[in-house]
Design an enzyme around this catalytic site. Sequence first.
Site, mmCIF file in Angstrom:
data_model
loop_
_atom_site.group_PDB
_atom_site.id
_atom_site.type_symbol
_atom_site.label_atom_id
_atom_site.label_comp_id
_atom_site.label_asym_id
_atom_site.label_seq_id
_atom_site.Cartn_x
_atom_site.Cartn_y
_atom_site.Cartn_z
ATOM 1 N N TYR A 55 58.395 51.447 -27.289
ATOM 2 C CA TYR A 55 57.813 51.666 -29.312
ATOM 3 C C TYR A 55 58.562 50.770 -29.595
ATOM 4 O O TYR A 55 57.588 49.656 -30.924
ATOM 5 C CB TYR A 55 56.990 52.836 -29.362
ATOM 6 N N LYS B 269 57.051 47.348 -31.925
ATOM 7 C CA LYS B 269 56.495 48.191 -33.286
ATOM 8 C C LYS B 269 57.668 46.646 -34.950
ATOM 9 O O LYS B 269 56.872 46.870 -35.353
ATOM 10 C CB LYS B 269 56.358 49.150 -33.791
#
Length: 330
Positions: free
Chosen positions: A188, A192
């Site tokens: 993640y 991101k």
Amino acid sequence: RGFSGYFWKAAPLPKAKATAQAAEQIRFDGQVAIVTGAGAGLGRTYALELAKRGAKVVINDLGGARDGKGGDAAAADKVVREIIEAGGQAVANYDSVSTPEGGANIVKTAMDAFGRVDILVNNAGILRDMTLLRMAPENWRAVVDVHLKGAYNVTRPAFAVMRDQAYGRIIFTTSAAGLYGNFGQTNYSAAKMALVGLMNTVKLEGGRYNILANTVAPLAATRLTEDIMPPDFFEKTKPEFVAPLVLYLASERCEHSGQIFNAGVGYFNRAAIVTGQGAVIGDGQTPPTIEDIHDNFAAICDMAGGQEHNDAMAALGQIINAFSAKPAGG
Ligand code: NAD
């Protein structure tokens, strides 16, 4: 990856000055917005607020579980119904952002229903948290596919429409986990932060077509955060507190591009990649030694007088200037 250990260490935050009411309400009449992952959480709130202020909205949502598995048209349909019942205009799209075909179809849904795309909010997201050693390739891939490839898959066809219109506002969704790191979220965090890189160049390529791109790191109570926030804080972090910043960035009134913002519970700040002044070691003829690096490490690390750069050339220009007889471009 809970928050509680940090709460009591933080310094108090500055309060914003009271401002006069804006003379003119910011509206989106005649504009078309695509919000990915708009069937729940933050995306749903952005979509409802955009519709309230006059935008026609494409509600994209696959309707899957928090880990991205499964799918259900009910998520997008419900938000479309909410908007229509409140007197707004919206259509549903159930494609996954994770394929180029899905991305193209999301933009086609907007074009077929409303004939343009003024705003794209890349918001769809899933989680598959585990530490790096447990991070099997399929969990790495699934998260990168939705967040990073998803944003590419939808932004590319939307950008083409925006270029033809000579107008567009694109919002990417990053996370504090990407900007600063978060234990158990390598997939993640990587995806991101990669979105910041995507924005950095979309900003440059979009500027000449009046396409502005910005990135928001939200903090909000949704199913992605329900197990990491203390319950009393979770109650306060409503997506409605993030939406005003996202809508401002999505509006004609916004003239900024390439910026990163943290937003949650009524606290807003800008984050940035800042480059320290650094140190020139040697004359550029003989490579410095490892010991030179050791001796100068404090100066290399020093962030005093740090600067932001608008593009890679501006950053590299500093190096070129340091070792050129004539300044770059001179
Ligand atoms: P959420 O789970 O409530 O909403 C995400 C939505 O995206 C869901 O409705 C889901 O069905 C949809 N979605 C997932 N995969 C999709 C796909 N492949 N195609 C289309 N739709 C898909 O979570 P949220 O907290 O509202 O998250 C919204 C965004 O904000 C995400 O990008 C998330 O990473 C980011 N974010 C949230 C927080 C927070 O505090 N909630 C913090 C940092 C970043």
